[in-house]
Write a protein that holds these residues in place. Sequence first.
Motif, PDB file in Angstrom:
ATOM      1  N   VAL A   1       0.751  -1.185   0.065  1.00 23.08           N
ATOM      2  CA  VAL A   1       0.052  -0.072  -0.023  1.00 23.08           C
ATOM      3  C   VAL A   1       0.802   1.176  -0.122  1.00 23.08           C
ATOM      4  N   ALA A   2       0.718   2.221  -0.786  1.00 28.78           N
ATOM      5  CA  ALA A   2       1.370   3.359  -0.932  1.00 28.78           C
ATOM      6  C   ALA A   2       0.526   4.668  -0.965  1.00 28.78           C
ATOM      7  N   TYR A   3       1.059   5.870  -0.645  1.00 28.26           N
ATOM      8  CA  TYR A   3       0.572   6.811  -0.766  1.00 28.26           C
ATOM      9  C   TYR A   3       1.283   8.078  -1.630  1.00 28.26           C
ATOM     10  N   ASN A   4       0.922   8.546  -2.680  1.00 28.68           N
ATOM     11  CA  ASN A   4       1.730   9.335  -3.680  1.00 28.68           C
ATOM     12  C   ASN A   4       1.072  10.952  -3.365  1.00 28.68           C
ATOM     13  N   LEU A   5       2.006  11.687  -2.997  1.00 28.66           N
ATOM     14  CA  LEU A   5       1.768  13.357  -2.659  1.00 28.66           C
ATOM     15  C   LEU A   5       1.240  13.789  -3.960  1.00 28.66           C
ATOM     16  N   ALA A   6       1.734  13.618  -5.121  1.00 27.58           N
ATOM     17  CA  ALA A   6       1.550  14.238  -6.296  1.00 27.58           C
ATOM     18  C   ALA A   6       0.325  13.950  -6.709  1.00 27.58           C
ATOM     19  N   ALA A   7      -0.148  12.606  -6.570  1.00 31.80           N
ATOM     20  CA  ALA A   7      -1.564  12.240  -6.922  1.00 31.80           C
ATOM     21  C   ALA A   7      -2.406  12.473  -6.047  1.00 31.80           C
ATOM     22  N   GLU A   8      -2.017  12.635  -4.603  1.00 36.18           N
ATOM     23  CA  GLU A   8      -2.982  12.924  -3.409  1.00 36.18           C
ATOM     24  C   GLU A   8      -3.771  11.592  -3.422  1.00 36.18           C
ATOM     25  N   GLY A   9      -3.247  10.361  -3.638  1.00 34.19           N
ATOM     26  CA  GLY A   9      -4.160   9.146  -3.487  1.00 34.19           C
ATOM     27  C   GLY A   9      -3.299   7.966  -2.895  1.00 34.19           C
ATOM     28  N   VAL A  10      -4.146   6.771  -2.511  1.00 36.17           N
ATOM     29  CA  VAL A  10      -3.531   5.625  -2.059  1.00 36.17           C
ATOM     30  C   VAL A  10      -3.646   4.663  -3.305  1.00 36.17           C
ATOM     31  N   ASP A  11      -2.273   3.936  -3.474  1.00 33.50           N
ATOM     32  CA  ASP A  11      -2.344   2.813  -4.442  1.00 33.50           C
ATOM     33  C   ASP A  11      -2.290   1.506  -3.642  1.00 33.50           C
ATOM     34  N   GLY A  12      -2.649   0.414  -4.450  1.00 39.76           N
ATOM     35  CA  GLY A  12      -2.448  -0.928  -3.747  1.00 39.76           C
ATOM     36  C   GLY A  12      -2.204  -1.796  -4.745  1.00 39.76           C
ATOM     37  N   GLU A  13      -1.383  -2.753  -4.360  1.00 40.40           N
ATOM     38  CA  GLU A  13      -0.874  -3.722  -5.335  1.00 40.40           C
ATOM     39  C   GLU A  13      -0.599  -5.180  -4.701  1.00 40.40           C
ATOM     40  N   ILE A  14      -0.914  -6.083  -5.391  1.00 35.67           N
ATOM     41  CA  ILE A  14      -0.716  -7.612  -5.095  1.00 35.67           C
ATOM     42  C   ILE A  14       0.078  -8.191  -6.379  1.00 35.67           C
ATOM     43  N   SER A  15       1.057  -8.870  -5.775  1.00 38.38           N
ATOM     44  CA  SER A  15       2.166  -9.390  -6.652  1.00 38.38           C
ATOM     45  C   SER A  15       2.339 -11.018  -6.246  1.00 38.38           C
ATOM     46  N   ALA A  16       2.422 -11.664  -7.335  1.00 39.09           N
ATOM     47  CA  ALA A  16       2.735 -13.304  -7.219  1.00 39.09           C
ATOM     48  C   ALA A  16       3.843 -13.549  -8.161  1.00 39.09           C
ATOM     49  N   ALA A  17       4.600 -14.557  -7.802  1.00 37.71           N
ATOM     50  CA  ALA A  17       5.947 -14.743  -8.285  1.00 37.71           C
ATOM     51  C   ALA A  17       5.966 -16.279  -8.006  1.00 37.71           C
ATOM     52  N   ARG A  18       6.669 -16.944  -9.053  1.00 37.48           N
ATOM     53  CA  ARG A  18       7.185 -18.408  -8.661  1.00 37.48           C
ATOM     54  C   ARG A  18       8.264 -18.779  -9.610  1.00 37.48           C
ATOM     55  N   ARG A  19       9.196 -19.622  -8.907  1.00 36.65           N
ATOM     56  CA  ARG A  19      10.491 -20.078  -9.558  1.00 36.65           C
ATOM     57  C   ARG A  19      10.468 -21.349 -10.117  1.00 36.65           C
ATOM     58  N   ALA A  20      11.087 -21.509 -11.089  1.00 38.14           N
ATOM     59  CA  ALA A  20      11.159 -22.938 -11.628  1.00 38.14           C
ATOM     60  C   ALA A  20      12.665 -23.066 -12.070  1.00 38.14           C
ATOM     61  N   GLY A  21      13.687 -23.502 -11.298  1.00 33.89           N
ATOM     62  CA  GLY A  21      14.937 -23.427 -11.959  1.00 33.89           C
ATOM     63  C   GLY A  21      15.416 -22.233 -11.824  1.00 33.89           C
ATOM     64  N   PRO A  22      16.287 -21.768 -12.876  1.00 36.93           N
ATOM     65  CA  PRO A  22      16.776 -20.272 -13.047  1.00 36.93           C
ATOM     66  C   PRO A  22      16.020 -19.682 -13.346  1.00 36.93           C
ATOM     67  N   LEU A  23      14.778 -19.896 -13.841  1.00 37.23           N
ATOM     68  CA  LEU A  23      13.554 -18.746 -14.176  1.00 37.23           C
ATOM     69  C   LEU A  23      12.891 -18.479 -13.147  1.00 37.23           C
ATOM     70  N   ARG A  24      12.550 -17.276 -12.902  1.00 38.75           N
ATOM     71  CA  ARG A  24      11.482 -16.814 -11.931  1.00 38.75           C
ATOM     72  C   ARG A  24      10.529 -15.685 -12.698  1.00 38.75           C
ATOM     73  N   VAL A  25       9.147 -15.964 -12.590  1.00 39.09           N
ATOM     74  CA  VAL A  25       8.142 -15.120 -13.374  1.00 39.09           C
ATOM     75  C   VAL A  25       7.353 -14.523 -12.185  1.00 39.09           C
TER      76      VAL A  25
END
Length: 233
Positions: free
Chosen positions: A139-163
């Motif tokens: 969760v983040a608040y940006n002063l220029a936008a005067e608004g709150v942002d939210g993010e959800i992320s997911a990642a998975r590793r398979a050997g040398p590759l991470r997506v």
Amino acid sequence: MHTARGNERTGDRSVRVLSAARGAAACALIAVGGLGEAAGAQSLLDRPPNLSGSWVGNPGTVYFNFVHRFTASDAPQRKVSNFPTFLVAAGLPYRLLVGFNYATNSELAPRYPNEWEFFARHHLFRQDDGAPLDLGGQVAYNLAAEGVDGEISAARRAGPLRVIGAARILANPFVVGETRFALGGGATLRVARYLALAGDVAQVLNEDDATDSRAAWSAGVHIGIPYTPHTLS
């Protein structure tokens, strides 16, 4: 948002999706940041240039990352402008990271000289602990936008590759009073212990002609400097 990045090309405006630094057609950048291999913290070698995902660093460590973007206008002027961005954050117990991004120039709000974004991030689940994937939230608040942002992320590793993939809700991202949604995705490929190839792409979904938003993409070579806590992208 918020970390050492790799060489990249980006589109107008939609860099706001996942980074406090805004720019049009970024030509190149050099960044130095923490490698963060210890205690299960993801190295920059495991993250693409513009997607930090669930990276929270190590508890008790203060991070300072510097991103310097250069943008060039169209012909005939071809004016080169720079957009330096600084991340300062502290790793906390329970897989938490709190800090801020500071950009000396803002393309988010016209005539806004300095842009601040304060954020808190949590690494909810870790693949290294037996979870099926890495899951993070921010969760983040940006002063220029005067608004709150939210993010959800997911990642998975398979050997040398991470997506990795991320979804974000943006409150008033273009100072037009409208909430926007964005999606991003990317990957890293470890080719050696201290070397990785990485790239990502992100797009604001409900854009319009007034915002002139295009997809932002980046590609980089990430190099961990042996016997130091530093990484060069």
